[in-house]
Design a protein around this motif. Structure first.
Motif, PDB file in Angstrom:
ATOM      1  N   TYR A 302       0.847  -1.198   0.000  1.00  0.00           N
ATOM      2  CA  TYR A 302       0.000   0.000   0.000  1.00  0.00           C
ATOM      3  C   TYR A 302       0.880   1.245   0.000  1.00  0.00           C
ATOM      4  O   TYR A 302       1.682   1.442   0.907  1.00  0.00           O
ATOM      5  N   THR A 303       0.718   2.082  -1.019  1.00  0.00           N
ATOM      6  CA  THR A 303       1.441   3.355  -1.033  1.00  0.00           C
ATOM      7  C   THR A 303       0.491   4.535  -1.186  1.00  0.00           C
ATOM      8  O   THR A 303       0.903   5.676  -1.035  1.00  0.00           O
ATOM      9  N   SER A 304      -0.762   4.252  -1.500  1.00  0.00           N
ATOM     10  CA  SER A 304      -1.720   5.345  -1.708  1.00  0.00           C
ATOM     11  C   SER A 304      -2.597   5.493  -0.464  1.00  0.00           C
ATOM     12  O   SER A 304      -3.234   4.523  -0.029  1.00  0.00           O
ATOM     13  N   PRO A 305      -2.661   6.685   0.119  1.00  0.00           N
ATOM     14  CA  PRO A 305      -3.507   6.860   1.304  1.00  0.00           C
ATOM     15  C   PRO A 305      -4.975   6.574   1.011  1.00  0.00           C
ATOM     16  O   PRO A 305      -5.710   6.106   1.891  1.00  0.00           O
ATOM     17  N   ASP A 306      -5.413   6.802  -0.211  1.00  0.00           N
ATOM     18  CA  ASP A 306      -6.810   6.518  -0.548  1.00  0.00           C
ATOM     19  C   ASP A 306      -7.087   5.020  -0.477  1.00  0.00           C
ATOM     20  O   ASP A 306      -8.120   4.584   0.029  1.00  0.00           O
ATOM     21  N   THR A 307      -6.147   4.235  -0.998  1.00  0.00           N
ATOM     22  CA  THR A 307      -6.322   2.775  -0.934  1.00  0.00           C
ATOM     23  C   THR A 307      -6.298   2.300   0.513  1.00  0.00           C
ATOM     24  O   THR A 307      -7.050   1.404   0.906  1.00  0.00           O
ATOM     25  N   MET A 308      -5.441   2.920   1.310  1.00  0.00           N
ATOM     26  CA  MET A 308      -5.353   2.534   2.728  1.00  0.00           C
ATOM     27  C   MET A 308      -6.673   2.833   3.437  1.00  0.00           C
ATOM     28  O   MET A 308      -7.218   1.983   4.150  1.00  0.00           O
ATOM     29  N   VAL A 309      -7.178   4.042   3.216  1.00  0.00           N
ATOM     30  CA  VAL A 309      -8.433   4.430   3.872  1.00  0.00           C
ATOM     31  C   VAL A 309      -9.553   3.506   3.411  1.00  0.00           C
ATOM     32  O   VAL A 309     -10.371   3.034   4.210  1.00  0.00           O
ATOM     33  N   SER A 310      -9.552   3.197   2.127  1.00  0.00           N
ATOM     34  CA  SER A 310     -10.583   2.319   1.594  1.00  0.00           C
ATOM     35  C   SER A 310     -10.515   0.944   2.268  1.00  0.00           C
ATOM     36  O   SER A 310     -11.542   0.383   2.650  1.00  0.00           O
ATOM     37  N   ALA A 311      -9.310   0.404   2.452  1.00  0.00           N
ATOM     38  CA  ALA A 311      -9.181  -0.920   3.084  1.00  0.00           C
ATOM     39  C   ALA A 311      -9.718  -0.882   4.512  1.00  0.00           C
ATOM     40  O   ALA A 311     -10.316  -1.855   4.989  1.00  0.00           O
ATOM     41  N   ILE A 312      -9.527   0.237   5.184  1.00  0.00           N
ATOM     42  CA  ILE A 312     -10.038   0.352   6.560  1.00  0.00           C
ATOM     43  C   ILE A 312     -11.561   0.535   6.544  1.00  0.00           C
ATOM     44  O   ILE A 312     -12.289  -0.166   7.246  1.00  0.00           O
ATOM     45  N   ARG A 313     -12.034   1.424   5.700  1.00  0.00           N
ATOM     46  CA  ARG A 313     -13.481   1.692   5.646  1.00  0.00           C
ATOM     47  C   ARG A 313     -14.282   0.463   5.203  1.00  0.00           C
ATOM     48  O   ARG A 313     -15.398   0.242   5.650  1.00  0.00           O
ATOM     49  N   ARG A 314     -13.694  -0.323   4.314  1.00  0.00           N
ATOM     50  CA  ARG A 314     -14.396  -1.523   3.847  1.00  0.00           C
ATOM     51  C   ARG A 314     -14.326  -2.661   4.863  1.00  0.00           C
ATOM     52  O   ARG A 314     -14.821  -3.755   4.629  1.00  0.00           O
ATOM     53  N   GLY A 315     -13.619  -2.430   5.967  1.00  0.00           N
ATOM     54  CA  GLY A 315     -13.536  -3.449   7.010  1.00  0.00           C
ATOM     55  C   GLY A 315     -12.581  -4.578   6.675  1.00  0.00           C
ATOM     56  O   GLY A 315     -12.728  -5.694   7.174  1.00  0.00           O
ATOM     57  N   VAL A 316     -11.594  -4.320   5.832  1.00  0.00           N
ATOM     58  CA  VAL A 316     -10.617  -5.362   5.499  1.00  0.00           C
ATOM     59  C   VAL A 316      -9.526  -5.417   6.563  1.00  0.00           C
ATOM     60  O   VAL A 316      -9.111  -6.496   6.995  1.00  0.00           O
ATOM     61  N   VAL A 317      -9.048  -4.268   6.990  1.00  0.00           N
ATOM     62  CA  VAL A 317      -7.974  -4.217   7.995  1.00  0.00           C
ATOM     63  C   VAL A 317      -8.207  -3.058   8.963  1.00  0.00           C
ATOM     64  O   VAL A 317      -8.962  -2.124   8.671  1.00  0.00           O
ATOM     65  N   ASP A 318      -7.487  -3.154  10.092  1.00  0.00           N
ATOM     66  CA  ASP A 318      -7.456  -2.032  11.046  1.00  0.00           C
ATOM     67  C   ASP A 318      -6.111  -1.317  10.986  1.00  0.00           C
ATOM     68  O   ASP A 318      -6.021  -0.134  11.287  1.00  0.00           O
ATOM     69  N   MET A 319      -5.073  -2.095  10.671  1.00  0.00           N
ATOM     70  CA  MET A 319      -3.720  -1.536  10.607  1.00  0.00           C
ATOM     71  C   MET A 319      -3.188  -1.739   9.194  1.00  0.00           C
ATOM     72  O   MET A 319      -3.375  -2.802   8.605  1.00  0.00           O
ATOM     73  N   ILE A 320      -2.488  -0.719   8.678  1.00  0.00           N
ATOM     74  CA  ILE A 320      -1.860  -0.842   7.361  1.00  0.00           C
ATOM     75  C   ILE A 320      -0.452  -1.393   7.570  1.00  0.00           C
ATOM     76  O   ILE A 320       0.436  -0.695   8.065  1.00  0.00           O
ATOM     77  N   GLY A 321      -0.277  -2.651   7.210  1.00  0.00           N
ATOM     78  CA  GLY A 321       1.052  -3.254   7.315  1.00  0.00           C
ATOM     79  C   GLY A 321       1.880  -2.881   6.097  1.00  0.00           C
ATOM     80  O   GLY A 321       1.353  -2.799   4.984  1.00  0.00           O
ATOM     81  N   ALA A 322       3.151  -2.643   6.307  1.00  0.00           N
ATOM     82  CA  ALA A 322       4.008  -2.295   5.165  1.00  0.00           C
ATOM     83  C   ALA A 322       5.452  -2.639   5.465  1.00  0.00           C
ATOM     84  O   ALA A 322       5.953  -2.358   6.555  1.00  0.00           O
TER      85      ALA A 322
END
Ligand code: ADP
Ligand code: SF4
Length: 681
Positions: A302-322
């Motif tokens: 994940y390098t895009s903050p929009d993709t990160m926010v989307s993953a959190i909002r969609r309930g896929v993750v709570d923490m962005i691992g990188a």
């Protein structure tokens, strides 16, 4: 100038409770190898500290092995075999705490993957079987119940030791097909008939025990994270997320304080951009949050903050691992926080970082030339010293070397003119990014152009091919040539030392310029004596256009060096699926009208192939300008025109030129700090 952060990114800066500790935000630098570890601890400590400074809420070690039976020599990971190993780990914890992040440690025993080359212990695993690394003639022996008890005790003691070192988080690791609990879990590796083999519950028993015992030992003070691969990516022959992967998480759902989930093995988890896009693990891990109330973390480049926010909002993750995004830009979280997401130096997914680690050398990064140089050279990824003179610098060539040099010098405050012959900047990066699967490589150009755009003291002139007279006439105080290199067409490379009779082959430069061998449908042999990615992408390109492609190489397999970038199997599989014929251990011996001859490198037996040849062997620097200017003006060469190499090296040399400009460098000295070891006698 203060810029307001877009409120939709605020969610990334929520705190997250992980058992008794609290992460200051959702950015989790997962454990990642770096080729520094215990062998180059000063470098490792500063590199981890830099990530904390850059805003990562959790910064962990790479794998930390905790017993001599899990010795992974020659890999230079961290290890903690006894209290004597604590000082450098404590120093890392301090470097991370200094910036308010949580420090994590990943406890690992590589079991049947460990050659124990240094410790000379007998490796251990669920059953008797040869160790997996490098076909060593060494076997792991089957662990008895006593061995399992010992192993659990070692793990517990390691957790207690980690707490003494000051770590906040302990990661219990069953992933990448590389640790004892993952070997026990895998049906491929575990055919035991006792309570640790057979059913999923039995195969998972050891992992459950490790988590329970870790919680009991340190759970009052440390967050206990389960790092777990939910899919072995081998279909029904292994763990699949939709069946056993899911059942396993359900069985342990509330036991750890956080889940860090991924796919196995490392080649599948850390796929390059050629084979996987941002967020590619979501289809495997998105179920996890539905079966546990604990926080869930996952990677996916994940390098895009929009993709990160989307993953959190969609309930896929709570923490962005990188891992890789934090290597390419240690300041990624800080940039989002400050409302500067456009300044993120996005990972291109090339795995050069992994390659250096796999070669037991400090990891370098194509995008981030300061990776591994934080302590060695004192390079900070975001700052550079101001100029020391009013020099004007002319740089010729806007490839990765020229762009990086211009950016560095520009940030220092020098007046920079960057002249580029072509209609676009980027040099090889622009050209290669149009080859199959390499489009993300254009980020090397785009990041630098984006940054340079804001510097009024750097001017870029495209379609400006410079000759020696023009350079002299320009009258800059200093001239840097970053004119690149060209592929040779005569077959000379590693294997062949003299031009091949009749060989005036097409080269990758020709293919990138749009030239083609005869008509689509005709036969073409791509001859690879380079052994990295280029021949395979050219073969892929031509096969997709309908050519009948043979890839011939003196190597033992296609693109052999990509073993280090974790791509070799993916590349060979793709070519085979495209119908490319693969001929190993063959070198080009002659090119004749309508065909070519290839000789077996051992027996000399020859084979003939009809059609034309594209040779991918070696490159020659474009240094005509240097020859014409040397002795007349002060002129430097940087990047491929000095020594053809990988893109990471061109970026690095451009960066180094900018850093060292106006500095006095001792040509006889070692240009960086080295960790000194004290002798024991
Ligand atoms: P590197 O990897 O070292 O940066 P590249 O091959 O990517 O090298 O880039 C070199 C760039 O230099 C190319 O874009 C090429 O067009 C440009 N170039 C080469 N010779 C000249 C020249 N005489 N004047 C201006 N640009 C040049
Ligand atoms: Fe990303 Fe390549 Fe840097 Fe690794 S080396 S972090 S893959 S850009």
């Amino acid at each position: 100038m203060s810029v307001k952060r877009d409120p939709r990114y605020d969610v990334l800066f929520d705190t997250v409770s992980i058992g008794p500790v609290t992460a200051p935000n959702r950015f989790y630098q997962v454990p990642h190898c770096n080729g520094m570890g215990r062998m180059f601890p000063d470098s490792m400590i500063s590199m981890r500290g830099m990530k904390a400074e850059g805003g990562w809420g959790i910064v962990t070690t790479e794998q930390c092995d905790f017993h001599p039976t899990g010795d992974v020599q020659p890999f230079t990971e961290t290890s903690m075999w006894d209290d004597g190993d604590l000082p450098y780990l404590t120093a890392m914890v301090d470097a991370v705490h200094e910036h308010g992040a949580l420090a994590g440690i990943e406890l690992v025993h590589n079991g049947q993957d460990s050659g124990c080359l240094y410790s000379r212990e007998v490796p251990i695993g669920p059953e008797h079987r040869p160790v997996t690394w490098h076909q060593h003639p060494i076997q792991a022996r089957a662990m008895s119940r006593d061995d399992i008890r010992n192993y659990r005790r070692w793990h517990r003691k390691a957790a207690l030791r980690a707490r003494r070192a000051g770590f906040d988080i302990v990661v219990v690791y069953a992933g990448h097909d590389g640790t004892v609990p993952s070997h026990f879990l895998s049906r491929q590796s575990n055919q035991r008939s006792d309570e640790y083999g057979g059913s999923l519950e039995n195969r998972l028993r050891l992992y459950r025990e490790l988590i329970e015992e870790t919680k009991e030992a340190v759970g009052d003070a440390m967050g206990v994270v389960a790092r777990f691969a939910v899919d072995e990516m081998m279909g029904a022959d292994g763990l699949e997320w939709a069946s056993e992967g899911k059942e396993a998480i359900e069985m342990l759902a509330e036991l750890p304080d956080m889940w860090d989930v991924n796919v196995s093995d490392w080649e599948n988890d850390s796929m390059t951009s050629r084979f996987a896009q941002e967020g590619y693990q979501e289809e495997y891990i998105s179920f996890v949050k539905s079966v546990t109330s604990k926080p869930v973390a996952a990677v996916g480049r994940y390098t895009s903050p929009d993709t990160m926010v989307s993953a959190i909002r969609r309930g896929v993750v709570d923490m962005i691992g990188a891992a890789r995004p934090s290597i390419a830009d240690p300041f990624l979280p800080a940039k989002i926080k400050a409302g500067r997401p456009e300044d993120i130096r996005e990972c291109i997914g090339c795995n050069v970082c992994a390659a250096w680690n796999n070669l037991s050398a400090p990891s370098r990064c194509t995008q981030n030339p300061t990776m591994g140089e934080e302590w060695r050279r004192g390079w900070h990824p975001e700052t550079i010293s101001p100029k020391e003179s009013d020099s004007t610098v002319l740089i010729i060539g806007a490839g990765p070397a020229g762009l990086e040099a211009a950016l560095g010098l520009g940030k220092r405050g020098y007046d920079v003119i960057l002249a580029e012959a072509r209609i676009e900047a980027g040099g090889r990066v622009s050209r290669e990014s149009r080859l199959p699967g390499l489009n993300e490589w254009a980020r090397v150009r785009d990041y630098r152009l984006g940054q340079i755009e804001r510097l009024s003291n750097v001017r870029i002139y495209l379609e400006s091919e410079m000759d020696a007279g023009q350079v002299q006439e320009f009258g800059a105080d200093a001239v840097a040539l970053a004119t690149g290199a060209l592929w040779r067409n005569d077959g000379v490379g590693r294997s062949i030392r003299f031009p091949v009779p009749g060989c005036e082959a097409l080269t990758p430069d020709d293919i990138m310029d749009g030239k083609r061998p005869h008509q689509p449908g005709s036969a073409v042999t791509v001859y690879d004596d380079d052994h990295y990615y280029m021949a395979s992408v050219i073969a892929e390109q031509l096969a997709s256009e309908g050519y009948r492609v043979t890839l011939a190489t003196p190597g033992m397999c296609v693109a052999s060096w990509t073993e280090y970038t974790l791509e070799q199997r993916h590349i060979e599989k793709r070519l085979l699926n495209m119908g490319v014929e693969i001929l190993t251990r063959h070198e080009l011996s002659a090119v004749e009208a309508g065909g070519l001859r290839l000789a077996n490198t051992l027996t000399g037996d020859t084979r003939e192939r009809e059609g034309s040849v594209v040779s991918v062997t070696a490159r020659l620097p474009r240094d005509e300008l240097f020859d014409a200017l040397k002795g007349k003006i002060s002129v430097w060469r940087i990047g491929d025109c000095f020594g053809p190499s990988i893109i990471a090296a061109a970026v690095y040399e451009g960066h180094r030129y900018a850093r060292e400009f106006d500095a006095e460098i001792d040509p006889d000295g070692v240009p960086f700090n080295r960790t000194r070891y004290s002798l024991q006698h």
